[in-house]
Design an enzyme around this catalytic site. Sequence first.
Site, PDB file in Angstrom:
ATOM      1  N   HIS A  55      -6.004   0.565   2.696  1.00 31.22           N
ATOM      2  CA  HIS A  55      -4.899   0.988   3.566  1.00 31.22           C
ATOM      3  C   HIS A  55      -4.700   2.513   3.539  1.00 31.22           C
ATOM      4  O   HIS A  55      -4.048   3.064   4.424  1.00 31.22           O
ATOM      5  CB  HIS A  55      -3.600   0.322   3.135  1.00 31.22           C
ATOM      6  CG  HIS A  55      -3.340  -1.020   3.750  1.00 31.22           C
ATOM      7  ND1 HIS A  55      -3.315  -1.227   5.114  1.00 31.22           N
ATOM      8  CD2 HIS A  55      -3.056  -2.225   3.181  1.00 31.22           C
ATOM      9  CE1 HIS A  55      -3.027  -2.515   5.347  1.00 31.22           C
ATOM     10  NE2 HIS A  55      -2.874  -3.140   4.197  1.00 31.22           N
ATOM     11  N   GLU A  62      -3.866  -4.349   9.419  1.00 30.45           N
ATOM     12  CA  GLU A  62      -4.359  -5.373   8.485  1.00 30.45           C
ATOM     13  C   GLU A  62      -5.779  -5.860   8.775  1.00 30.45           C
ATOM     14  O   GLU A  62      -6.544  -6.093   7.847  1.00 30.45           O
ATOM     15  CB  GLU A  62      -3.384  -6.554   8.428  1.00 30.45           C
ATOM     16  CG  GLU A  62      -1.993  -6.180   7.893  1.00 30.45           C
ATOM     17  CD  GLU A  62      -1.991  -5.635   6.465  1.00 30.45           C
ATOM     18  OE1 GLU A  62      -2.992  -5.799   5.743  1.00 30.45           O
ATOM     19  OE2 GLU A  62      -0.965  -5.025   6.084  1.00 30.45           O
ATOM     20  N   TYR A 107      -4.889 -10.520   9.983  1.00 29.67           N
ATOM     21  CA  TYR A 107      -5.769 -10.184   8.862  1.00 29.67           C
ATOM     22  C   TYR A 107      -7.218 -10.609   9.122  1.00 29.67           C
ATOM     23  O   TYR A 107      -8.113  -9.785   9.226  1.00 29.67           O
ATOM     24  CB  TYR A 107      -5.267 -10.865   7.584  1.00 29.67           C
ATOM     25  CG  TYR A 107      -4.026 -10.245   6.986  1.00 29.67           C
ATOM     26  CD1 TYR A 107      -2.769 -10.513   7.511  1.00 29.67           C
ATOM     27  CD2 TYR A 107      -4.100  -9.396   5.889  1.00 29.67           C
ATOM     28  CE1 TYR A 107      -1.627  -9.953   6.965  1.00 29.67           C
ATOM     29  CE2 TYR A 107      -2.959  -8.829   5.331  1.00 29.67           C
ATOM     30  CZ  TYR A 107      -1.730  -9.113   5.859  1.00 29.67           C
ATOM     31  OH  TYR A 107      -0.605  -8.549   5.323  1.00 29.67           O
ATOM     32  N   ASP A 156       7.940  -9.978  10.712  1.00 26.72           N
ATOM     33  CA  ASP A 156       7.311 -10.819   9.699  1.00 26.72           C
ATOM     34  C   ASP A 156       6.509 -11.970  10.318  1.00 26.72           C
ATOM     35  O   ASP A 156       5.548 -12.451   9.715  1.00 26.72           O
ATOM     36  CB  ASP A 156       8.417 -11.435   8.832  1.00 26.72           C
ATOM     37  CG  ASP A 156       8.267 -11.026   7.387  1.00 26.72           C
ATOM     38  OD1 ASP A 156       7.736  -9.928   7.157  1.00 26.72           O
ATOM     39  OD2 ASP A 156       8.679 -11.810   6.516  1.00 26.72           O
ATOM     40  N   HIS A 165      -8.081  -4.000  -1.142  1.00 21.94           N
ATOM     41  CA  HIS A 165      -7.329  -4.098   0.112  1.00 21.94           C
ATOM     42  C   HIS A 165      -6.260  -3.005   0.196  1.00 21.94           C
ATOM     43  O   HIS A 165      -6.196  -2.256   1.182  1.00 21.94           O
ATOM     44  CB  HIS A 165      -6.695  -5.492   0.206  1.00 21.94           C
ATOM     45  CG  HIS A 165      -5.843  -5.690   1.414  1.00 21.94           C
ATOM     46  ND1 HIS A 165      -6.298  -6.342   2.543  1.00 21.94           N
ATOM     47  CD2 HIS A 165      -4.572  -5.317   1.685  1.00 21.94           C
ATOM     48  CE1 HIS A 165      -5.336  -6.358   3.452  1.00 21.94           C
ATOM     49  NE2 HIS A 165      -4.279  -5.743   2.955  1.00 21.94           N
ATOM     50  N   GLU A 166      -5.451  -2.893  -0.824  1.00 20.76           N
ATOM     51  CA  GLU A 166      -4.364  -1.900  -0.767  1.00 20.76           C
ATOM     52  C   GLU A 166      -4.922  -0.481  -0.726  1.00 20.76           C
ATOM     53  O   GLU A 166      -4.409   0.387  -0.027  1.00 20.76           O
ATOM     54  CB  GLU A 166      -3.400  -2.079  -1.942  1.00 20.76           C
ATOM     55  CG  GLU A 166      -2.790  -3.484  -2.085  1.00 20.76           C
ATOM     56  CD  GLU A 166      -2.244  -4.079  -0.795  1.00 20.76           C
ATOM     57  OE1 GLU A 166      -1.866  -3.319   0.111  1.00 20.76           O
ATOM     58  OE2 GLU A 166      -2.221  -5.328  -0.679  1.00 20.76           O
ATOM     59  N   GLU A 212       0.793  -1.223   0.000  1.00 19.48           N
ATOM     60  CA  GLU A 212       0.000   0.000   0.000  1.00 19.48           C
ATOM     61  C   GLU A 212       0.834   1.286   0.000  1.00 19.48           C
ATOM     62  O   GLU A 212       0.544   2.201   0.778  1.00 19.48           O
ATOM     63  CB  GLU A 212      -0.927  -0.027   1.217  1.00 19.48           C
ATOM     64  CG  GLU A 212      -0.235   0.029   2.600  1.00 19.48           C
ATOM     65  CD  GLU A 212       0.168  -1.316   3.175  1.00 19.48           C
ATOM     66  OE1 GLU A 212       0.367  -2.280   2.412  1.00 19.48           O
ATOM     67  OE2 GLU A 212       0.290  -1.411   4.418  1.00 19.48           O
TER      68      GLU A 212
HETATM   69  N1  BES Z   1       0.953  -4.387   3.827  1.00 19.24           N
HETATM   70  C1  BES Z   1       0.726  -5.677   3.312  1.00 19.24           C
HETATM   71  C2  BES Z   1       1.979  -6.370   2.840  1.00 19.24           C
HETATM   72  C3  BES Z   1       3.037  -6.580   3.897  1.00 19.24           C
HETATM   73  C4  BES Z   1       2.719  -6.872   5.208  1.00 19.24           C
HETATM   74  C5  BES Z   1       4.363  -6.495   3.549  1.00 19.24           C
HETATM   75  C6  BES Z   1       3.733  -7.034   6.161  1.00 19.24           C
HETATM   76  C7  BES Z   1       5.359  -6.667   4.496  1.00 19.24           C
HETATM   77  C8  BES Z   1       5.053  -6.934   5.802  1.00 19.24           C
HETATM   78  C9  BES Z   1      -0.297  -5.660   2.180  1.00 19.24           C
HETATM   79  O1  BES Z   1      -1.292  -4.717   2.360  1.00 19.24           O
HETATM   80  C10 BES Z   1      -0.971  -6.987   2.173  1.00 19.24           C
HETATM   81  O2  BES Z   1      -1.584  -7.325   3.141  1.00 19.24           O
HETATM   82  N2  BES Z   1      -0.846  -7.729   1.079  1.00 19.24           N
HETATM   83  C11 BES Z   1      -1.442  -9.035   0.933  1.00 19.24           C
HETATM   84  C12 BES Z   1      -2.666  -8.991   0.092  1.00 19.24           C
HETATM   85  C13 BES Z   1      -3.953  -8.824   0.805  1.00 19.24           C
HETATM   86  C14 BES Z   1      -5.118  -8.902  -0.172  1.00 19.24           C
HETATM   87  C15 BES Z   1      -4.173  -9.766   1.953  1.00 19.24           C
HETATM   88  C16 BES Z   1      -0.457  -9.904   0.193  1.00 19.24           C
HETATM   89  O3  BES Z   1       0.513  -9.380  -0.324  1.00 19.24           O
HETATM   90  O4  BES Z   1      -0.678 -11.100   0.112  1.00 19.24           O
HETATM   91 ZN    ZN Z   2      -2.605  -5.206   3.943  1.00 24.98          ZN
END
Ligand code: BES
Ligand code: ZN
Length: 596
Positions: free
Chosen positions: A286, A305, A368, A360, A282-283, A258
Amino acid sequence: MTPDSHSFARPQEVRSTHLDLALRLDFEQHVARGYVEHRLERRDPAAPFVVDTDGIQVHAVADQDGRALAFELAERDDRWLGQALTVQLEPDTDRVRIHYATSPDAEAMQWLSPEQTDGEEHPFLFTQGQAILTRSWIPLQDTPGVRVTWTARVEAPQPLRTVMSADRRVVRGDVTRFAMTRPVPSYLIALACGDLRARPISGRCAVWAEPGVVDAATAELDDLERMVLACEELFGPYRWGRYDVLFLPPSFPFGGMENPCMTFATPTILAGDKSLVALIAHELAHSWSGNLVTNATWRDFWLNEGFTVYLEQRIMEHVYGRDRAAMEIALGMQGLQQELTELPEPDQVLHIDLTGRNPDDGMTAVAYDKGAAFLRRLEEVFGRARMDEFLRAWFDEHSFQSVSTATFLAFLEQRLLSTAPDRAAQVDVAQWVQAAGLPTDASVPESARFAAVDAAAESFAGGAAPTALDTGGWVTQQWLRFLGALEAPTPEQLRALDDAFGLTRSGNSEVLCAWLVLATRCGYRAVDARAELFLLTVGRRKFLVPLYEAVLASPGDGGSERARSIYQRARPRYHAVSQRTLDALLDWRDGDDSDA
Ligand code: BES
Ligand code: ZN
């Protein structure tokens, strides 16, 4: 402010409020060189300025008048925090300029060779900051509790074009200048550079991608402006000016990121039928939950999230209807239930303790989908009107701030729970936020379309031929449900499915990945070549992990050798984020590929 165990910075003493970045990108050596200049707010006049770095070579540090300042780079943290850079300040120092170069293996940066791009002609670079990788390309206070405005001057060879997560962009020759005039946390500073084109969707929305991808990408995101309008109607004005989406090459390790004003996205959602655009919802969401109101530390990640998944589901309902939203919620809840069977109890808690761990580790379905389920439960009890009013107030009153779970809980008590005690008694907030597992009052919406799929899956498992199943008109989400419902199909059953529906040739990455995982796990070897090609061309971690796991566990001998042999060839093409996860999964050590 809440202390952040994932940063060496001491913002309560000296805080960076604005930064000016100047970098030259060297695509030959995979290095960015230049400086960053921080504007300081000094609360403790005796304290030094401490920033996070990782693999950065510091050449010199100077104050606003160019006078050298003493600095010290600490020993490297033995895990993932990098190295603290401590700069001694003079009484009158109010700016600090750090001259530096990044390392070719800076974890935030992925330098792609032309062969890894769609056009196969030009190199490509992108950065990924979240959670704590920005420190590997910019020395800064790398904590979401600190927000800065920023400018950047980036030099890159033409015809490459540079874009950033900024609200202003001006190009002159090889130099592109950017400004972000709204304060953002460090993990939201992002850059990409490659052979890029832009196509407008509306006055404020555009799609960016390589020339060979940009038309398909623009068609897929036809509803982008409608999504932004839905968001504004539900949650208040969009406060970032433009909203663009950049499609990266397939090695991008996430589905989406995002980055403000410009979401970075994987091209694997380009299915041709808009079936995977929930990721864009989703993005976009954010822009409220996460970018406007940001988790203060990574243990508050669920505030980013969980809220975002809830908002995403509301956008999907608004733009594509209840049915589609209900199916997507149900799939998410299924994934959550599955993950809960595997996660240790402390990791099943929304307000997870991540001290001493990689942030992480908190990136699970708990933050989520359990987070979103909590908000759906509140909506169910208090009604949609009250919920929307509450959410809007939450965003309005905390905009451009970083917030902790405690702040949210106090706000929840004051603005929602205490206004209707009889309703509040129906939600055990402490259990939702502090306990493991899924509270029994979590709900999953009914879906008639899924009921039909479940019936079909049952008759197939009972021996019915695929051609006898009523699959006409099934959408992507129904196929995902179907594949998820098959527990242990035989290779012969899988072959029959493949013959009937051509699943190995699916152009839908979600369906294809689910199919390859199922088929590999159950010993249908006709998918092997496709699975291998998928692993060699896609770098999205969410797909890689289950597929490598399936290869590892595939029936008969040799799964482990096969997984490692594919990984040996694919690893150099993956982003550091995916490499880190897969190194652990495949027990990969430095030098394992020395004879490659
Ligand atoms: N912000 C996240 C990606 C992220 C989280 C990167 C933690 C690094 C550390 C992004 O918004 C996200 O959640 N992406 C998901 C997709 C979403 C539809 C659940 C993904 O990349 O799978
Ligand atoms: Zn996200």
